[in-house]
Design an enzyme around this catalytic site. Sequence first.
Site, short mmCIF file in Angstrom:
data_model
loop_
_atom_site.label_atom_id
_atom_site.label_comp_id
_atom_site.label_asym_id
_atom_site.label_seq_id
_atom_site.Cartn_x
_atom_site.Cartn_y
_atom_site.Cartn_z
N ARG A 106 12.62 -4.20 48.62
CA ARG A 106 12.47 -3.50 47.33
C ARG A 106 10.99 -3.57 46.96
NH1 ARG A 106 15.83 -3.96 41.74
NH2 ARG A 106 17.11 -2.60 43.03
N HIS A 133 16.55 5.27 46.09
CA HIS A 133 17.44 4.12 45.91
C HIS A 133 18.74 4.44 46.67
CE1 HIS A 133 18.83 0.44 44.42
NE2 HIS A 133 18.90 0.66 43.12
N GLN A 136 22.13 2.38 46.23
CA GLN A 136 22.74 2.64 44.93
C GLN A 136 23.51 3.95 44.94
OE1 GLN A 136 22.53 0.73 41.86
NE2 GLN A 136 24.23 2.14 41.48
N ASP A 228 19.96 7.12 34.00
CA ASP A 228 19.20 5.93 34.42
C ASP A 228 18.17 5.68 33.33
OD1 ASP A 228 17.98 3.90 35.91
OD2 ASP A 228 16.86 5.27 37.19
N CYS A 268 23.39 3.26 37.06
CA CYS A 268 23.10 2.27 38.10
C CYS A 268 22.86 0.88 37.51
CB CYS A 268 21.92 2.72 38.95
SG CYS A 268 20.37 2.87 38.05
N ARG A 296 28.33 -1.62 45.09
CA ARG A 296 27.09 -1.95 45.80
C ARG A 296 27.41 -2.94 46.92
NH1 ARG A 296 22.09 -1.59 43.35
NH2 ARG A 296 21.35 -2.09 45.43
N1 NVA Z 1 14.99 3.75 38.05
C1 NVA Z 1 15.21 2.32 37.86
C2 NVA Z 1 16.38 1.87 38.66
C3 NVA Z 1 16.70 0.41 38.50
C4 NVA Z 1 17.82 -0.02 39.37
C5 NVA Z 1 13.94 1.59 38.25
O1 NVA Z 1 13.30 1.99 39.23
O2 NVA Z 1 13.57 0.64 37.56
N1 CP Z 2 21.00 -1.02 40.09
C1 CP Z 2 20.19 -1.94 40.64
O1 CP Z 2 19.57 -1.73 41.68
O2 CP Z 2 20.14 -3.11 39.95
P1 CP Z 2 19.13 -4.30 40.16
O3 CP Z 2 17.77 -3.81 39.74
O4 CP Z 2 19.64 -5.38 39.26
O5 CP Z 2 19.12 -4.71 41.60
#
Ligand code: NVA
Ligand code: CP
Length: 308
Positions: A106, A133, A136, A228, A268, A296
């Site tokens: 990530r 993502h 997800q 989101d 998500c 997930r």
């Molecule tokens: N769009 C959000 C998703 C978090 C799971 C982010 O990138 O923070």
């Molecule tokens: N939805 C998701 O990816 O959650 P986290 O940021 O908690 O991993």
Amino acid sequence: MSMKGKDVLDLLSLSPAEVEEIFCLTADLKQKQKAGIAHPLLQGKTLGMIFQKSSTRTRVSFEVGMYQLGGMALFLSANDLQMGRGEPIKDTGRVLSRYLDGIMIRTYAQKDVEELAAWSSIPVINGLTDSHHPCQVLADLFTVREKMGSLKGLKLAFLGDGFNMANSLMEGGARTGMHIVIATPPGYEPKPEIVTRAQQAAQETGGSIVVLNDPREAAAGADVLVTDVWSSMGHEAEHRARLKAFGGYSLNSAMMAIAKPKAMVLHCLPAHRGEEISDELFEAHADEIFEEAENRLHVQKAIMALVM
Ligand code: NVA
Ligand code: CP
């Protein structure tokens, strides 16, 4: 057709048949997990999980998933790795490939994930970048498939930022024959090259991808409404400006009223109630949203079992 050794960097890296294979194994592993039937498909294998951003769901579901498959996972905070002090990604990938059987990462830039994958001899799974993502969205689509029976021909509307979730939804929809409509405020549209690629891919499955600015046009007649956060990780400093720009894009009962009766609502998580979704709508669809979060785990176990 085997997916062994495959990287999962975005959803166009999977064929429609591979997406279906993931969903079939997900359903099987979910049922086995619930029934207490052991499924040690990755006995003795290890997954490294590199995190350059925060996480609740991704970290816990990958780690627990690996354990349930008979393997183990290592949490590797990017700041504690030599990578955080400038060790090149290409060296990190080559070293980790000597110890591990798979890497989940990530981070911010998609090109860093691509570089890691290019230099690693083991599969690399994208656990979120600024661009995608994929895990997800596979969980999201699996949740819809569980409830609606199939995905083909369904209209899914996403209201919000043209960022990672919007991009992966377009690609996932393209792979499964869905009609995806993305509504963003002007200036927050997804990158045109990602939209074009998804539109081309959608032709193969009879799906379609539309990007527009009118949230009501997107929500009208939708089978699934998705949102989101307005300020993703890395956008915190823009929060005030974004609150203003995204004002009309909340999922709430008024938006729901123009979708199909019994439309699903997905998020998500983490959610900001009163911003992208009203508390009332969130709680009314909490069962779907937390099933999505649970999925997930099952989807990622299937991905790992297939590629590792
Ligand atoms: N769009 C959000 C998703 C978090 C799971 C982010 O990138 O923070
Ligand atoms: N939805 C998701 O990816 O959650 P986290 O940021 O908690 O991993």
